[in-house]
Motif scaffolding. Structure first.
Motif: not given
Length: 127
Positions: A15-16, A25-26, A30-33, A86-87
């Motif tokens: 989604w990001l 996407r990678s 990394k941002l989410v991790s 989308l947001y």
């Protein structure tokens, strides 16, 4: 009345990427991790976390904090105007710039006019 498990959801990293907050996407994974990504005030650390319409995301992007409400999941990474549908951006406004100090000129050494401007804005010094 539909229950919470039947709503349409999508992976957070995907989604990001669809919403164009990150280039790849990678990078989204990394941002989410890393620390500091929240879905509805709950901290998440897995890129596979599911988000759907109505969720509020909070995350740090560069030097600012981004708060968005997810309006749709999206089917593809389209152009920017499509991604903005989308947001809804709920982010606080950026702080005002500090104008008390002069900004260095990227061209290197200041010229005579710049030195006069710096001297006029600086408080009187006792040498």
């Amino acid at each position: 009345m539909p229950d919470a498990t039947s709503r349409e959801t999508i992976r957070l990293d995907k989604w990001l990427w669809h919403a164009r907050f990150v280039k790849t996407r990678s990078l989204a994974a990394k941002l989410v991790s890393g620390p500091g990504v929240r879905i509805n005030t709950l901290s998440v650390s897995k890129p596979a976390a599911q988000v759907g319409a109505g969720d509020v995301l909070t995350f740090a992007l560069g030097a600012r904090v981004v708060v968005v409400r997810v309006l749709a999941c999206g089917q593809r990474r389209g152009p920017a105007p499509e991604a903005q549908t989308l947001y809804e951006d709920l982010s606080p406004p950026p702080p005002p710039k500090d104008l008390s100090r002069p900004v260095p000129v990227a061209g290197g050494r200041p010229d005579k006019r710049d030195r006069r401007r710096f001297a006029a804005s600086a408080p009187d010094r006792l040498d």
